[in-house]
Design a protein around this motif. Structure first.
Motif, PDB file in Angstrom:
ATOM      1  N   PHE A  30      47.813  26.795  35.331  1.00  0.00           N
ATOM      2  CA  PHE A  30      47.453  28.015  36.069  1.00  0.00           C
ATOM      3  C   PHE A  30      47.000  27.655  37.485  1.00  0.00           C
ATOM      4  N   PHE A  31      46.232  26.573  37.579  1.00  0.00           N
ATOM      5  CA  PHE A  31      45.656  26.167  38.862  1.00  0.00           C
ATOM      6  C   PHE A  31      46.639  25.374  39.721  1.00  0.00           C
ATOM      7  N   THR A  32      47.603  24.742  39.077  1.00  0.00           N
ATOM      8  CA  THR A  32      48.512  23.896  39.848  1.00  0.00           C
ATOM      9  C   THR A  32      49.853  24.571  40.111  1.00  0.00           C
ATOM     10  N   PRO A  36      48.473  28.328  42.666  1.00  0.00           N
ATOM     11  CA  PRO A  36      47.949  27.053  43.180  1.00  0.00           C
ATOM     12  C   PRO A  36      46.652  27.240  43.961  1.00  0.00           C
ATOM     13  N   LEU A  37      45.718  26.430  43.593  1.00  0.00           N
ATOM     14  CA  LEU A  37      44.359  26.560  44.092  1.00  0.00           C
ATOM     15  C   LEU A  37      44.241  25.915  45.461  1.00  0.00           C
ATOM     16  N   HIS A  38      43.751  26.679  46.426  1.00  0.00           N
ATOM     17  CA  HIS A  38      43.455  26.099  47.730  1.00  0.00           C
ATOM     18  C   HIS A  38      41.961  25.867  47.748  1.00  0.00           C
ATOM     19  N   THR A  41      39.526  27.137  50.571  1.00  0.00           N
ATOM     20  CA  THR A  41      39.209  28.560  50.669  1.00  0.00           C
ATOM     21  C   THR A  41      38.620  29.086  49.356  1.00  0.00           C
ATOM     22  N   HIS A  42      39.046  28.475  48.258  1.00  0.00           N
ATOM     23  CA  HIS A  42      38.619  28.959  46.951  1.00  0.00           C
ATOM     24  C   HIS A  42      37.159  28.613  46.661  1.00  0.00           C
ATOM     25  N   MET A  43      36.761  27.397  47.026  1.00  0.00           N
ATOM     26  CA  MET A  43      35.437  26.917  46.628  1.00  0.00           C
ATOM     27  C   MET A  43      34.278  27.784  47.146  1.00  0.00           C
ATOM     28  N   PRO A  44      34.259  28.129  48.458  1.00  0.00           N
ATOM     29  CA  PRO A  44      33.146  28.974  48.921  1.00  0.00           C
ATOM     30  C   PRO A  44      33.087  30.320  48.185  1.00  0.00           C
ATOM     31  N   LEU A  45      34.267  30.889  47.901  1.00  0.00           N
ATOM     32  CA  LEU A  45      34.332  32.179  47.197  1.00  0.00           C
ATOM     33  C   LEU A  45      33.740  32.093  45.796  1.00  0.00           C
ATOM     34  N   ILE A  46      34.144  31.039  45.116  1.00  0.00           N
ATOM     35  CA  ILE A  46      33.723  30.924  43.728  1.00  0.00           C
ATOM     36  C   ILE A  46      32.255  30.492  43.622  1.00  0.00           C
ATOM     37  N   ASP A  48      30.096  31.575  45.848  1.00  0.00           N
ATOM     38  CA  ASP A  48      29.483  32.897  46.068  1.00  0.00           C
ATOM     39  C   ASP A  48      29.399  33.675  44.755  1.00  0.00           C
ATOM     40  N   PHE A  49      30.507  33.662  44.022  1.00  0.00           N
ATOM     41  CA  PHE A  49      30.559  34.402  42.758  1.00  0.00           C
ATOM     42  C   PHE A  49      29.421  33.951  41.828  1.00  0.00           C
ATOM     43  N   TRP A  50      29.306  32.627  41.664  1.00  0.00           N
ATOM     44  CA  TRP A  50      28.298  32.121  40.719  1.00  0.00           C
ATOM     45  C   TRP A  50      26.883  32.242  41.262  1.00  0.00           C
ATOM     46  N   LYS A  59      26.409  38.265  47.184  1.00  0.00           N
ATOM     47  CA  LYS A  59      27.293  37.499  48.074  1.00  0.00           C
ATOM     48  C   LYS A  59      28.760  37.740  47.783  1.00  0.00           C
ATOM     49  N   TYR A  60      29.127  37.693  46.515  1.00  0.00           N
ATOM     50  CA  TYR A  60      30.537  37.834  46.154  1.00  0.00           C
ATOM     51  C   TYR A  60      30.941  39.303  46.258  1.00  0.00           C
ATOM     52  N   LYS A  61      31.968  39.562  47.065  1.00  0.00           N
ATOM     53  CA  LYS A  61      32.390  40.949  47.273  1.00  0.00           C
ATOM     54  C   LYS A  61      33.786  41.202  46.704  1.00  0.00           C
ATOM     55  N   VAL A  67      41.807  39.694  40.420  1.00  0.00           N
ATOM     56  CA  VAL A  67      42.392  38.385  40.720  1.00  0.00           C
ATOM     57  C   VAL A  67      43.079  37.823  39.467  1.00  0.00           C
ATOM     58  N   HIS A  68      42.404  37.945  38.335  1.00  0.00           N
ATOM     59  CA  HIS A  68      42.974  37.397  37.100  1.00  0.00           C
ATOM     60  C   HIS A  68      44.065  38.293  36.520  1.00  0.00           C
ATOM     61  N   GLN A  69      43.990  39.566  36.813  1.00  0.00           N
ATOM     62  CA  GLN A  69      45.065  40.470  36.394  1.00  0.00           C
ATOM     63  C   GLN A  69      46.362  40.063  37.081  1.00  0.00           C
ATOM     64  N   HIS A  70      46.244  39.715  38.358  1.00  0.00           N
ATOM     65  CA  HIS A  70      47.406  39.260  39.118  1.00  0.00           C
ATOM     66  C   HIS A  70      47.977  37.973  38.505  1.00  0.00           C
ATOM     67  N   ILE A  71      47.098  37.031  38.190  1.00  0.00           N
ATOM     68  CA  ILE A  71      47.549  35.767  37.572  1.00  0.00           C
ATOM     69  C   ILE A  71      48.220  36.065  36.224  1.00  0.00           C
ATOM     70  N   HIS A  72      47.599  36.972  35.474  1.00  0.00           N
ATOM     71  CA  HIS A  72      48.100  37.343  34.143  1.00  0.00           C
ATOM     72  C   HIS A  72      49.521  37.915  34.219  1.00  0.00           C
ATOM     73  N   ARG A  84      39.451  27.668  25.985  1.00  0.00           N
ATOM     74  CA  ARG A  84      39.378  26.342  26.613  1.00  0.00           C
ATOM     75  C   ARG A  84      38.571  26.389  27.903  1.00  0.00           C
ATOM     76  N   TRP A  85      38.820  27.430  28.704  1.00  0.00           N
ATOM     77  CA  TRP A  85      38.078  27.591  29.966  1.00  0.00           C
ATOM     78  C   TRP A  85      36.575  27.568  29.690  1.00  0.00           C
ATOM     79  N   VAL A  86      36.148  28.323  28.678  1.00  0.00           N
ATOM     80  CA  VAL A  86      34.721  28.415  28.344  1.00  0.00           C
ATOM     81  C   VAL A  86      34.189  27.058  27.877  1.00  0.00           C
TER      82      VAL A  86
HETATM   83  C1  HEM Z   1      41.970  31.423  31.101  1.00  0.00           C
HETATM   84  C2  HEM Z   1      40.908  31.198  31.888  1.00  0.00           C
HETATM   85  C3  HEM Z   1      41.001  31.157  33.387  1.00  0.00           C
HETATM   86  C4  HEM Z   1      41.960  30.608  34.201  1.00  0.00           C
HETATM   87  C5  HEM Z   1      43.206  29.811  33.768  1.00  0.00           C
HETATM   88  C6  HEM Z   1      41.596  30.912  35.562  1.00  0.00           C
HETATM   89  C7  HEM Z   1      42.322  30.550  36.672  1.00  0.00           C
HETATM   90  C8  HEM Z   1      42.074  30.986  37.950  1.00  0.00           C
HETATM   91  C9  HEM Z   1      42.976  30.850  39.062  1.00  0.00           C
HETATM   92  C10 HEM Z   1      44.369  30.172  38.996  1.00  0.00           C
HETATM   93  C11 HEM Z   1      42.391  31.447  40.121  1.00  0.00           C
HETATM   94  C12 HEM Z   1      43.062  31.724  41.464  1.00  0.00           C
HETATM   95  C13 HEM Z   1      42.641  30.904  42.558  1.00  0.00           C
HETATM   96  C14 HEM Z   1      43.229  31.418  43.864  1.00  0.00           C
HETATM   97  O1  HEM Z   1      44.283  32.070  43.862  1.00  0.00           O
HETATM   98  O2  HEM Z   1      42.587  31.166  44.881  1.00  0.00           O
HETATM   99  C15 HEM Z   1      41.080  31.918  39.710  1.00  0.00           C
HETATM  100  C16 HEM Z   1      40.159  32.531  40.519  1.00  0.00           C
HETATM  101  C17 HEM Z   1      38.860  32.785  40.149  1.00  0.00           C
HETATM  102  N1  HEM Z   1      38.338  32.655  38.879  1.00  0.00           N
HETATM  103 FE1  HEM Z   1      39.384  32.147  37.229  1.00  0.00          FE
HETATM  104  N2  HEM Z   1      40.418  31.606  35.569  1.00  0.00           N
HETATM  105  C18 HEM Z   1      40.011  31.782  34.271  1.00  0.00           C
HETATM  106  C19 HEM Z   1      38.873  32.421  33.850  1.00  0.00           C
HETATM  107  C20 HEM Z   1      37.802  32.745  34.675  1.00  0.00           C
HETATM  108  C21 HEM Z   1      36.526  33.231  34.238  1.00  0.00           C
HETATM  109  C22 HEM Z   1      36.158  33.488  32.774  1.00  0.00           C
HETATM  110  C23 HEM Z   1      35.762  33.401  35.352  1.00  0.00           C
HETATM  111  C24 HEM Z   1      34.348  33.880  35.487  1.00  0.00           C
HETATM  112  C25 HEM Z   1      33.448  33.808  34.519  1.00  0.00           C
HETATM  113  C26 HEM Z   1      36.571  33.020  36.500  1.00  0.00           C
HETATM  114  C27 HEM Z   1      36.164  33.051  37.820  1.00  0.00           C
HETATM  115  C28 HEM Z   1      37.011  33.004  38.898  1.00  0.00           C
HETATM  116  C29 HEM Z   1      36.637  33.373  40.262  1.00  0.00           C
HETATM  117  C30 HEM Z   1      35.261  33.830  40.731  1.00  0.00           C
HETATM  118  C31 HEM Z   1      37.802  33.254  41.046  1.00  0.00           C
HETATM  119  C32 HEM Z   1      37.927  33.562  42.544  1.00  0.00           C
HETATM  120  C33 HEM Z   1      38.111  35.051  42.672  1.00  0.00           C
HETATM  121  C34 HEM Z   1      38.407  35.487  44.077  1.00  0.00           C
HETATM  122  O3  HEM Z   1      39.278  34.871  44.712  1.00  0.00           O
HETATM  123  O4  HEM Z   1      37.804  36.485  44.515  1.00  0.00           O
HETATM  124  N3  HEM Z   1      37.805  32.635  36.040  1.00  0.00           N
HETATM  125  N4  HEM Z   1      40.937  31.645  38.381  1.00  0.00           N
END
Ligand code: HEM
Length: 130
Positions: A30-32, A36-38, A41-46, A48-50, A59-61, A67-72, A84-86
């Motif tokens: 998912f990340f690669t 693909p994770l940048h 840019t990703h680290m400061p956002l995430i 902020d989230f935590w 902080k996190y807006k 975001v995950h719906q799009h990935i889904h 596994r993530w947990v």
């Molecule tokens: C199956 C589990 C998960 C996978 C594989 C996954 C994967 C990803 C990926 C690929 C991104 C996109 C990065 C990007 O495009 O910059 C992302 C963003 C993010 N994920 Fe997840 N994620 C998972 C679950 C979660 C959960 C459970 C949380 C929180 C408790 C979380 C928090 C975040 C946050 C805060 C971002 C950044 C959102 C933003 O850009 O505004 N993720 N994740």
């Protein structure tokens, strides 16, 4: 072991978490490949989230569900991916921190993952346009 007390502690936690996630045989793609994770840019956002989750600072807006719906939509999440993530997230916390914030962040990670999983996998949300 110390507790999570600062933004820097959260950053350390996340760097270690992504090190695991990016090499995990079940979820790394998912990340690669899928989104693909940048890191720069990703680290400061995430962080902020935590920080918002742990310290209650506004902080996190973003919209983490969207975001995950799009990935889904690009590549469907399964229950085992969330599980596994947990595990990886909680392992990382356990390796680095102990205390009330450490406990809280593990609980919040699990509950957010559960909500995300239910909304994405069991509500038909992936069929709506976005
Ligand atoms: C199956 C589990 C998960 C996978 C594989 C996954 C994967 C990803 C990926 C690929 C991104 C996109 C990065 C990007 O495009 O910059 C992302 C963003 C993010 N994920 Fe997840 N994620 C998972 C679950 C979660 C959960 C459970 C949380 C929180 C408790 C979380 C928090 C975040 C946050 C805060 C971002 C950044 C959102 C933003 O850009 O505004 N993720 N994740």
């Amino acid at each position: 072991m110390k507790d999570i007390k600062t933004r820097n502690d959260i950053q350390t936690l996340l760097e270690s978490f992504y090190h695991k996630a990016l090499t995990d045989e079940l979820i790394s793609f998912f990340f690669t490949e899928v989104a693909p994770l940048h890191m720069e840019t990703h680290m400061p956002l995430i962080v902020d989230f935590w920080e918002t989750v742990v310290f209650g600072v506004a902080k996190y807006k973003g919209n983490v569900l969207q975001v995950h719906q799009h990935i889904h939509q690009l590549s469907a999440f399964k229950t085992e991916h969330f599980a596994r993530w947990v595990v990886l997230f909680q392992q990382t916390v356990n390796e680095l921190y102990a205390g009330s914030n450490a406990e809280m962040v593990k609980q919040r990670a699990e509950s957010i993952a559960t909500v995300m999983r239910i909304k994405l996998l069991h509500s038909g949300i992936e069929l709506k346009n976005n």
